[in-house]
Design an enzyme around this catalytic site. Structure first.
Site, PDB file in Angstrom:
ATOM      1  N   LYS A 194      11.583  66.707  25.425  1.00 33.41           N
ATOM      2  CA  LYS A 194      11.587  65.502  26.265  1.00 33.41           C
ATOM      3  C   LYS A 194      12.653  65.710  27.331  1.00 33.41           C
ATOM      4  CE  LYS A 194      13.322  62.061  27.253  1.00 33.41           C
ATOM      5  NZ  LYS A 194      13.805  61.773  28.623  1.00 33.41           N
ATOM      6  N   GLY A 245      12.883  59.180  24.560  1.00 30.71           N
ATOM      7  CA  GLY A 245      13.903  59.965  23.856  1.00 30.71           C
ATOM      8  C   GLY A 245      14.356  59.264  22.591  1.00 30.71           C
ATOM      9  N   GLU A 249      25.145  68.396  22.290  1.00 33.26           N
ATOM     10  CA  GLU A 249      25.967  69.003  23.354  1.00 33.26           C
ATOM     11  C   GLU A 249      26.255  67.892  24.355  1.00 33.26           C
ATOM     12  OE1 GLU A 249      27.208  71.903  23.554  1.00 33.26           O
ATOM     13  OE2 GLU A 249      26.071  73.085  22.111  1.00 33.26           O
ATOM     14  N   CYS A 293      28.707  70.077  32.696  1.00 30.14           N
ATOM     15  CA  CYS A 293      29.495  69.472  31.620  1.00 30.14           C
ATOM     16  C   CYS A 293      30.805  70.219  31.396  1.00 30.14           C
ATOM     17  CB  CYS A 293      28.668  69.459  30.348  1.00 30.14           C
ATOM     18  SG  CYS A 293      28.030  71.085  29.938  1.00 30.14           S
ATOM     19  N   GLU A 310      34.471  61.191  32.318  1.00 33.84           N
ATOM     20  CA  GLU A 310      33.644  62.202  32.977  1.00 33.84           C
ATOM     21  C   GLU A 310      33.051  61.610  34.255  1.00 33.84           C
ATOM     22  OE1 GLU A 310      29.892  63.356  31.095  1.00 33.84           O
ATOM     23  OE2 GLU A 310      30.545  65.436  31.328  1.00 33.84           O
TER      24      GLU A 310
HETATM   25  P1  NAD Z   1      21.882  61.160  29.598  1.00 31.79           P
HETATM   26  O1  NAD Z   1      22.625  61.072  28.333  1.00 31.79           O
HETATM   27  O2  NAD Z   1      21.759  59.945  30.448  1.00 31.79           O
HETATM   28  O3  NAD Z   1      20.372  61.631  29.338  1.00 31.79           O
HETATM   29  C1  NAD Z   1      20.081  62.837  28.655  1.00 31.79           C
HETATM   30  C2  NAD Z   1      18.685  62.757  28.081  1.00 31.79           C
HETATM   31  O4  NAD Z   1      18.659  61.734  27.083  1.00 31.79           O
HETATM   32  C3  NAD Z   1      17.587  62.408  29.074  1.00 31.79           C
HETATM   33  O5  NAD Z   1      16.439  63.146  28.763  1.00 31.79           O
HETATM   34  C4  NAD Z   1      17.357  60.920  28.810  1.00 31.79           C
HETATM   35  O6  NAD Z   1      16.056  60.474  29.163  1.00 31.79           O
HETATM   36  C5  NAD Z   1      17.551  60.864  27.321  1.00 31.79           C
HETATM   37  N1  NAD Z   1      17.906  59.532  26.804  1.00 31.79           N
HETATM   38  C6  NAD Z   1      18.432  58.475  27.455  1.00 31.79           C
HETATM   39  N2  NAD Z   1      18.657  57.450  26.598  1.00 31.79           N
HETATM   40  C7  NAD Z   1      18.288  57.893  25.377  1.00 31.79           C
HETATM   41  C8  NAD Z   1      18.314  57.314  24.075  1.00 31.79           C
HETATM   42  N3  NAD Z   1      18.777  56.083  23.860  1.00 31.79           N
HETATM   43  N4  NAD Z   1      17.878  58.060  23.028  1.00 31.79           N
HETATM   44  C9  NAD Z   1      17.438  59.319  23.217  1.00 31.79           C
HETATM   45  N5  NAD Z   1      17.387  59.919  24.439  1.00 31.79           N
HETATM   46  C10 NAD Z   1      17.814  59.209  25.506  1.00 31.79           C
HETATM   47  O7  NAD Z   1      22.540  62.373  30.406  1.00 31.79           O
HETATM   48  P2  NAD Z   1      22.210  62.854  31.885  1.00 31.79           P
HETATM   49  O8  NAD Z   1      22.768  61.853  32.842  1.00 31.79           O
HETATM   50  O9  NAD Z   1      20.780  63.234  31.986  1.00 31.79           O
HETATM   51  O10 NAD Z   1      23.083  64.219  31.952  1.00 31.79           O
HETATM   52  C11 NAD Z   1      24.440  64.246  32.240  1.00 31.79           C
HETATM   53  C12 NAD Z   1      25.262  64.299  30.969  1.00 31.79           C
HETATM   54  O11 NAD Z   1      24.882  65.429  30.187  1.00 31.79           O
HETATM   55  C13 NAD Z   1      26.741  64.474  31.227  1.00 31.79           C
HETATM   56  O12 NAD Z   1      27.473  63.622  30.382  1.00 31.79           O
HETATM   57  C14 NAD Z   1      27.008  65.930  30.865  1.00 31.79           C
HETATM   58  O13 NAD Z   1      28.318  66.215  30.487  1.00 31.79           O
HETATM   59  C15 NAD Z   1      26.048  66.125  29.747  1.00 31.79           C
HETATM   60  N6  NAD Z   1      25.773  67.566  29.568  1.00 31.79           N
HETATM   61  C16 NAD Z   1      26.314  68.229  28.498  1.00 31.79           C
HETATM   62  C17 NAD Z   1      26.094  69.586  28.338  1.00 31.79           C
HETATM   63  C18 NAD Z   1      26.675  70.353  27.178  1.00 31.79           C
HETATM   64  O14 NAD Z   1      26.171  71.429  26.888  1.00 31.79           O
HETATM   65  N7  NAD Z   1      27.696  69.861  26.494  1.00 31.79           N
HETATM   66  C19 NAD Z   1      25.321  70.268  29.272  1.00 31.79           C
HETATM   67  C20 NAD Z   1      24.804  69.570  30.357  1.00 31.79           C
HETATM   68  C21 NAD Z   1      25.018  68.208  30.493  1.00 31.79           C
END
Ligand code: NAD
Length: 488
Positions: A183, A221, A259, A293, A392
């Site tokens: 997803k 998700g 992650e 990240c 962040e």
């Molecule tokens: P996000 O948490 O908003 O969304 C990530 C994913 O989760 C998307 O596919 C979204 O549709 C889904 N999602 C949203 N609400 C959900 C729920 N309640 N249950 C399940 N899934 C849900 O993150 P983003 O804005 O897409 O990405 C940025 C974030 O990702 C930053 O905080 C960044 O640090 C983190 N990130 C971490 C890593 C790592 O490896 N540690 C790598 C890349 C990005």
């Protein structure tokens, strides 16, 4: 530029490319703000069918036992992706706003090739491990371990490095013998949809083994996370969403692998090459507009050289202007969305309200009247307690913080709810070793060392995550361990 998914963006369910039950949704071009095209809008019913297909493929076929076949499919997938690499590149630049130069490494080519490493591991891994003989309760016994796939994996991914993160989940999960429902983020559905099409049309991956459900709805998700037919959730995204994934998964105690976010520190010791360190910190935070990240966003420098460090960092940041991601020379492209830009601007305002000074940038670049661009921004005059130093931001914003020696630098690095990554610059190996031992993060680069590689486990301490991605450790996240005992 031809972006084929505009015409044919589909879901991949049970081996078939199908339209989304919810029709389509718009994808915006981050560098113009205009509609780039449309993606298939998957619904709860689509997800249900995809999970069913993944369940059947795991329970009713030999996929999880045929290590050689899985290696073959992954190599085929990698070769097919390589064949389509230019199409993937154009989509990555257009949809993600990823600078072209980054697609040759961290965004695309590198992660595509990493699939080979996992394909090899499927064949070379010790699936049976002999524990030898023992006499528990006086009974001579021979024990061995069987390493087995966990089952159906729900992979939920963000938009910032979509290919790298999608492949870092698909590669080890499939190599280990699981089936997958991916997803992807609503902001970057095409990256996943194109991989789905290539997988469906050009590989022998059996129906149901790999499913992709793009959707405009974040709740898809959440439904994946709570579904009892799913055995493991592999999630990358923000810490707030990670916590809600963990709560949803708790109801049926499925495994979670998270992650999450970071607020990594770049520590400059007083014997470091200050100019080299500051210019590296400035370049790093501007790369991909700071949307990584593990990007270091707190520059921690010796107090007695604070002004000099700010001036050196400012020199580099002034030279990096936000540019069109399609241009070969662009380091800092746009942010992904208007929402994200407003969030970053809010943090810049909060820094000023808390007494900080914007030394470079701070606003929208005059040369871009369209798109979601923001200037590389350097903030001085704050300590580690400010919001901009703790939370962040996910933009090209660097806060410079003074330290009073190595131990204080370590204290500042650790004074964070996160523990994802970091950097240390210095000369004396003993001092560097002490700092490395003191910092509580999952990865650290010393004097410019690059930690990313297929065989190198990556992940976070504290609220930056649970588990490791990549490497053998990352592969083993997708395995169960069965202990078998027989009379010796
Ligand atoms: P996000 O948490 O908003 O969304 C990530 C994913 O989760 C998307 O596919 C979204 O549709 C889904 N999602 C949203 N609400 C959900 C729920 N309640 N249950 C399940 N899934 C849900 O993150 P983003 O804005 O897409 O990405 C940025 C974030 O990702 C930053 O905080 C960044 O640090 C983190 N990130 C971490 C890593 C790592 O490896 N540690 C790598 C890349 C990005």
């Amino acid at each position: 530029m031809t972006l084929r998914p505009t015409d044919s963006s589909t879901l991949l369910i049970d081996g078939k490319l199908v339209p989304g039950g919810g029709g389509t949704f718009d994808i915006l071009d981050p560098s113009t703000g205009a509609v780039l095209g449309h993606a298939a809008d998957g619904t709860a019913a689509d997800l249900d069918t995809a999970i069913d297909a993944a369940r059947r493929a795991f329970d009713e076929t030999d996929w999880c036992r045929d290590h050689g076949f899985r290696a073959h499919c992954l190599r085929q997938l990698r070769d097919a992706l390589r064949w389509h690499i230019e199409e993937l590149r154009e989509i990555t630049i257009a949809e993600v706003g990823a600078p072209r130069f980054l697609t040759a490494g961290a965004h695309l080519e590198g992660p595509v090739d990493d699939l080979l490493w996992f394909a090899d591991l499927a064949e070379t891994y010790s699936w049976t491990q002999d524990l030898g003989n023992a006499s528990p309760m006086g009974i001579p016994t021979h024990r061995y371990l069987l390493k087995e796939a966990v089952g159906v994996v729900g992979a939920i991914t963000p938009w910032n490095f979509p290919h790298q993160i999608n492949f870092a989940k698909i590669g080890p999960a499939l190599a280990a013998g699981n089936t997958v429902v991916l997803k992807p983020a609503p902001d970057t559905p095409w990256c996943a949809a194109l991989v789905a099409r290539i997988a469906a049309e050009e590989t022998d991956l059996p129906p149901g083994v790999f499913n992709v459900v793009t959707s405009s709805d974040h709740r898809i998700g959440a439904l994946l996370a709570e579904d009892p037919r799913v055995d493991l959730i592999s999630f990358t995204g923000s810490t707030a969403t990670g916590k809600s994934v963990m709560r949803a998964a708790a109801d049926n105690l499925k495994k979670v692998f998270l992650e999450l976010g970071g607020k990594s520190a770049f520590l400059v010791l007083d014997d470091a090459d200050l100019r080299g360190a500051c210019s590296m910190a400035a370049f790093t935070v501007c790369t991909h507009a700071g949307q990584g990240c593990a990007i270091t966003t707190r520059l921690v420098v010796p107090r007695e050289r604070y002004d000099e460090a700010v001036a050196l960092t400012a020199d580099t940041m002034r030279g990096i202007r936000p540019g069109n991601p399609d241009d070969a020379g662009t380091v800092c492209g746009p942010l992904i969305s208007e929402r994200q830009r407003e969030r970053v601007e809010g943090y810049i305002r909060s820094a000023v309200e808390e007494g900080g000074t914007v030394v470079v940038g701070g606003g929208r670049p005059a040369e871009h009247d369209r798109g979601f661009f923001i200037e590389p921004t350097l903030i001085a005059g704050l300590d580690n307690s400010a919001r901009a130093a703790r939370e962040e931001i996910f933009g090209p914003v660097l806060v410079v913080i003074p330290h009073d020696g190595d131990a204080d630098a370590v204290r500042i690095a650790n004074d964070s709810p996160y523990g994802l990554s970091g950097a240390v610059y210095g000369t004396d190996p003993d001092r560097i070793a002490r700092v490395v031992a003191g910092v509580r993060t999952g990865t650290l680069g010393v004097n410019g060392g690059i930690w990313y590689a297929a065989d190198a486990p990556f992940g976070g301490y504290k609220q930056s995550g649970i588990g490791r991605e990549m490497g053998v450790a990352g592969f083993e996240e997708y395995l169960e361990t069965k202990l078998v005992a027989e009379p010796a």
